[in-house]
Design a protein around this motif. Sequence first.
Motif, PDB file in Angstrom:
ATOM      1  N   HIS B 156      35.351  23.227 -32.342  1.00 55.32           N
ATOM      2  CA  HIS B 156      34.178  23.668 -31.398  1.00 55.32           C
ATOM      3  C   HIS B 156      33.963  25.210 -32.357  1.00 55.32           C
ATOM      4  CE1 HIS B 156      35.615  21.042 -28.284  1.00 55.32           C
ATOM      5  NE2 HIS B 156      34.582  21.390 -27.612  1.00 55.32           N
ATOM      6  N   GLY B 157      32.990  25.578 -31.934  1.00 54.89           N
ATOM      7  CA  GLY B 157      31.911  26.656 -32.647  1.00 54.89           C
ATOM      8  C   GLY B 157      31.961  26.142 -34.142  1.00 54.89           C
ATOM      9  N   ARG B 158      32.214  27.225 -34.854  1.00 54.67           N
ATOM     10  CA  ARG B 158      32.103  26.691 -36.336  1.00 54.67           C
ATOM     11  C   ARG B 158      33.211  25.969 -36.591  1.00 54.67           C
ATOM     12  NH1 ARG B 158      30.644  30.566 -41.358  1.00 54.67           N
ATOM     13  NH2 ARG B 158      31.003  29.043 -43.015  1.00 54.67           N
ATOM     14  N   PRO B 159      33.141  24.715 -36.853  1.00 56.74           N
ATOM     15  CA  PRO B 159      34.431  23.846 -37.102  1.00 56.74           C
ATOM     16  C   PRO B 159      35.157  24.556 -38.383  1.00 56.74           C
ATOM     17  CG  PRO B 159      32.521  22.408 -36.936  1.00 56.74           C
ATOM     18  CD  PRO B 159      32.025  23.999 -37.159  1.00 56.74           C
ATOM     19  N   GLY B 160      36.412  23.951 -38.379  1.00 57.68           N
ATOM     20  CA  GLY B 160      37.221  24.404 -39.444  1.00 57.68           C
ATOM     21  C   GLY B 160      38.745  23.808 -39.472  1.00 57.68           C
ATOM     22  N   PRO B 161      39.717  23.809 -40.572  1.00 60.18           N
ATOM     23  CA  PRO B 161      41.007  23.625 -40.430  1.00 60.18           C
ATOM     24  C   PRO B 161      41.641  24.312 -39.547  1.00 60.18           C
ATOM     25  CG  PRO B 161      40.375  24.504 -42.647  1.00 60.18           C
ATOM     26  CD  PRO B 161      39.161  24.553 -41.703  1.00 60.18           C
ATOM     27  N   VAL B 162      42.833  23.571 -38.901  1.00 57.61           N
ATOM     28  CA  VAL B 162      43.759  24.623 -38.063  1.00 57.61           C
ATOM     29  C   VAL B 162      45.161  23.954 -38.387  1.00 57.61           C
ATOM     30  CG1 VAL B 162      44.790  25.052 -35.742  1.00 57.61           C
ATOM     31  CG2 VAL B 162      42.160  24.676 -35.984  1.00 57.61           C
ATOM     32  N   LEU B 163      46.086  24.686 -38.713  1.00 54.47           N
ATOM     33  CA  LEU B 163      47.512  24.240 -39.301  1.00 54.47           C
ATOM     34  C   LEU B 163      48.524  24.660 -38.010  1.00 54.47           C
ATOM     35  CD1 LEU B 163      48.912  24.078 -42.778  1.00 54.47           C
ATOM     36  CD2 LEU B 163      50.271  25.412 -40.736  1.00 54.47           C
ATOM     37  N   GLU B 190      32.575  28.669 -23.683  1.00 55.32           N
ATOM     38  CA  GLU B 190      31.330  28.229 -23.560  1.00 55.32           C
ATOM     39  C   GLU B 190      30.466  28.410 -24.903  1.00 55.32           C
ATOM     40  OE1 GLU B 190      30.357  25.920 -21.173  1.00 55.32           O
ATOM     41  OE2 GLU B 190      32.096  26.508 -19.967  1.00 55.32           O
ATOM     42  N   PRO B 191      29.678  27.486 -25.376  1.00 51.12           N
ATOM     43  CA  PRO B 191      29.033  27.671 -26.577  1.00 51.12           C
ATOM     44  C   PRO B 191      27.854  28.930 -26.506  1.00 51.12           C
ATOM     45  CG  PRO B 191      28.377  25.476 -25.816  1.00 51.12           C
ATOM     46  CD  PRO B 191      29.583  26.118 -24.893  1.00 51.12           C
ATOM     47  N   PRO B 192      27.748  29.488 -27.413  1.00 49.49           N
ATOM     48  CA  PRO B 192      26.800  30.525 -27.312  1.00 49.49           C
ATOM     49  C   PRO B 192      25.317  29.979 -26.889  1.00 49.49           C
ATOM     50  CG  PRO B 192      27.387  30.475 -29.459  1.00 49.49           C
ATOM     51  CD  PRO B 192      28.261  29.610 -28.740  1.00 49.49           C
ATOM     52  N   VAL B 193      24.741  30.719 -26.037  1.00 53.74           N
ATOM     53  CA  VAL B 193      23.356  30.151 -25.825  1.00 53.74           C
ATOM     54  C   VAL B 193      22.137  31.197 -26.327  1.00 53.74           C
ATOM     55  CG1 VAL B 193      21.840  29.770 -23.851  1.00 53.74           C
ATOM     56  CG2 VAL B 193      24.260  29.055 -23.595  1.00 53.74           C
ATOM     57  N   ALA B 194      21.198  30.392 -26.828  1.00 55.90           N
ATOM     58  CA  ALA B 194      20.076  31.361 -27.451  1.00 55.90           C
ATOM     59  C   ALA B 194      19.239  32.102 -26.357  1.00 55.90           C
ATOM     60  CB  ALA B 194      19.225  30.299 -28.220  1.00 55.90           C
ATOM     61  N   ASP B 195      19.200  33.333 -26.762  1.00 59.67           N
ATOM     62  CA  ASP B 195      18.572  34.337 -26.100  1.00 59.67           C
ATOM     63  C   ASP B 195      17.060  33.819 -25.900  1.00 59.67           C
ATOM     64  OD1 ASP B 195      16.911  36.406 -24.890  1.00 59.67           O
ATOM     65  OD2 ASP B 195      18.329  37.815 -25.689  1.00 59.67           O
ATOM     66  N   SER B 196      16.268  33.368 -24.870  1.00 56.44           N
ATOM     67  CA  SER B 196      14.873  32.833 -24.764  1.00 56.44           C
ATOM     68  C   SER B 196      14.019  33.817 -25.244  1.00 56.44           C
ATOM     69  CB  SER B 196      14.641  32.527 -23.332  1.00 56.44           C
ATOM     70  OG  SER B 196      14.684  33.478 -22.506  1.00 56.44           O
ATOM     71  N   ILE B 306      19.352  30.931 -37.547  1.00 54.16           N
ATOM     72  CA  ILE B 306      20.082  30.173 -36.324  1.00 54.16           C
ATOM     73  C   ILE B 306      21.564  29.880 -36.923  1.00 54.16           C
ATOM     74  CG2 ILE B 306      20.116  28.390 -34.802  1.00 54.16           C
ATOM     75  CD1 ILE B 306      17.180  28.423 -34.658  1.00 54.16           C
ATOM     76  N   ASP B 307      22.548  30.555 -36.165  1.00 53.66           N
ATOM     77  CA  ASP B 307      23.812  29.912 -36.742  1.00 53.66           C
ATOM     78  C   ASP B 307      24.795  30.214 -35.816  1.00 53.66           C
ATOM     79  OD1 ASP B 307      25.169  29.427 -40.128  1.00 53.66           O
ATOM     80  OD2 ASP B 307      26.682  29.739 -38.237  1.00 53.66           O
ATOM     81  N   ILE B 308      25.752  29.123 -35.541  1.00 49.25           N
ATOM     82  CA  ILE B 308      26.807  29.551 -34.451  1.00 49.25           C
ATOM     83  C   ILE B 308      27.774  30.443 -34.696  1.00 49.25           C
ATOM     84  CG2 ILE B 308      28.366  27.597 -35.179  1.00 49.25           C
ATOM     85  CD1 ILE B 308      28.292  26.685 -32.143  1.00 49.25           C
ATOM     86  N   ALA B 325      23.662  30.458 -31.907  1.00 50.78           N
ATOM     87  CA  ALA B 325      23.462  29.388 -31.211  1.00 50.78           C
ATOM     88  C   ALA B 325      23.902  28.276 -31.762  1.00 50.78           C
ATOM     89  CB  ALA B 325      22.128  29.319 -30.399  1.00 50.78           C
ATOM     90  N   ASP B 326      24.262  27.160 -31.049  1.00 50.98           N
ATOM     91  CA  ASP B 326      24.484  25.708 -31.501  1.00 50.98           C
ATOM     92  C   ASP B 326      22.903  25.209 -32.224  1.00 50.98           C
ATOM     93  OD1 ASP B 326      25.864  23.044 -31.736  1.00 50.98           O
ATOM     94  OD2 ASP B 326      24.012  22.616 -30.393  1.00 50.98           O
ATOM     95  N   ALA B 327      23.187  24.800 -33.202  1.00 51.75           N
ATOM     96  CA  ALA B 327      21.990  24.402 -34.225  1.00 51.75           C
ATOM     97  C   ALA B 327      21.161  23.177 -33.300  1.00 51.75           C
ATOM     98  CB  ALA B 327      22.227  23.475 -35.299  1.00 51.75           C
TER      99      ALA B 327
END
Lengths: 164, 568
Positions: B156-163, B190-196, B306-308, B325-327
Amino acid sequence: MMMEMERTISVLVKNRPRVLARIAGLFARRGFNIDSLAVSTTEDEAVSRMTVATTADPPTLAQIAKQVSKLHDVVQVIDHTNHKVVERELCLIKVHIDRSERPELISLCDVFRGDIVDIGNGSVMVQLVGDKDKIDAFVHVMQDYEIEEMVRSGKIVLDRGSSK
Amino acid sequence: MAQEMVKGAEALLRVFREENVDVFFGYPGGSVIPIYDALYDAEDIHGVLPRHEQGAAHAADGYARVTGKVGVCMATSGPGACNLVTGLATAYMDSIPIVAITGQVKTHLVGTDSFQEADVTGITIPITKHNYLIKDPHEIERFPDILREAFYLAKHGRPGPVLVDVPFDVSAGDVPWAERNIEALDGYEEPPVADSADIDRAADMIEAAERPVLMIGGGVVHSEASEEIIQLAEKTNIHVVHTLMAKGCFPESHELSMGMPGMHGMAYASYAIQHSDLLIVIGARFDDRITGDLERFAPDASVIHIDIDAAEIDKVRPATVGIQADAKAATRELIQAVSAREPGAWEEHLREIKKKHPLRYSDNDELMAPQFVVEKLYEVTGGKAIITTEVGQNQMWAAQYYPLEEPRKWCTSGGLGTMGYGHPAAIGAQVGRPDEIVVDIAGDGSIQMCMQELTTGTVEKLPYKIIILNNSFLGMVRQWQDMFFDKRYSGVDLTGNPDFVKLAEAHGAVGLRCGDRDKVVETLERAMEVDDVPVVVDFAVAKEENVFPMIPAGKSWDELIEAPVSDE
């Protein structure tokens, strides 16, 4: 060139093992300075508060705040730039002094509202609380004596007024 | 009612099932024996056994890239976990969701320099999104939820490795089982939402722009936003450049595709960016391989970014409008907000530039050009293969000469630039998508870094292909030495390479060799016919071919070097 100056952020973190290492490591890795650091408990026992003084220009500070915010254990980052704050550091300073010089030292302490917290044979320890400038000034004055040892805490900061 | 207690290892497998993990890449050892013991009875979870833990991490990465799922790898404490490090750093730089489970010495031995103890959570802090050591009672009590958190954070969000570092006595001992409740997890958001208002401003900027260019990055892969990007480009008639990470997200055959910009990108892609007055950047992070000299990068362009990850906005190139925001979601909104736009003089100009500056290479050495091999691979596979790459010249030629039409068919170590990545990534990719043709485009240097995984491929009956562009050099370093260090070829001569055909055969794979232009297609076709073991094809290619175009490191577009024109 934007102004590089000392700025202070407070980082509220979940009180977990390694959280200090995560924050300190992030600063080191991304080349952000830490000028001083204080870590303590807070009104919420699950949360610790780190007060970080750093020297940075505004974009760098914004980047620091955003990178720190991304850490999973970070609850909140407060940038105190342009906030009205109460800022305090604690300084303990031990000077080598003989009995005849004590009265002068005591009167200097009075001027700075410092406290004599220990007197030994040939030394006196003074405790001073204040913002960085005040402590810098006092340390400067103390350099007229022989300073045996000195320690300063990292600064701690709270915004003035209600936070609710 | 008393809380149900289960073995730690059993809790791990239960969470695997919740997360639909039916395969993982792992190597056992003392500290993970309890987990492997539980796996002995778990017929629904297949453990692929690589021959080195680095292979496990890269395979999990390749699996994640082609499936969109979280890749899982496992290793024992100490050396096993340390061997995951390169793979985790690779995944971290490219934002690939991986959960790494490592064994750890027993909780009471942690911190005592016990046998096979390493501070793996300490080591991996800077190369994971987050990590956990399950040591204190409150951590052991939350073990199932911590595992769920690990999967949640990874994707979720910007993905990545978790150990997750699991001491022997935690996996062997009892932990309380808790029901799954994702929304109650620590870190759930909740994912960030773009400001309209920002979307409207961005739409206004697009409508006002004269020379807009759309630049897409890896974020478009992660958010599955390819369809939306195509719609946005077509509605506005804006040309699209893709970073190395976004290859395939916008069909490279599309008339609006301007290909990859940057150090070894298409000259016209870099040209388009450089002369644009508006850059719409979605899920990309202005890597130095794209920008070159930042001061001179796209000097006239306003930027919609635009970047999460909020930290990417204004990190390198300040944005005129920054949208966290989510792309996919943000692009959808942008499509709604923006008016259709007809192609104009700029678009006409870009079409001409694209025609005028095609990729080119000379094939006049006694040995064939490596680019020729990649072109033939494209033909033989109909452009449909999943491509993994090693790092260096092979990677850039793959990016240049194997155009892709869809996302999740491209596994390359973009950020970290990890040699040795492509082969285990091909294993992960083939496991994840068994019905696809998977090809690792490799160099003779890189392939030797994880060569041992051929056994894994053979045992697992994986028919991926390794195409070695064998120039007996560490080609990219040699190229820099050629161009910038007076041809002082230091440390790059790989004369004495093993016999790759025999090596393949020794591993139970098929080995083929080709040094003849006229036999390339035939050889590749033979390779494609093998359907039960890996195939290694050793192509002897021109020793001193360089990758062009090239914008030397730290330089700008106007210093771009195009391929020398052939004397033929």
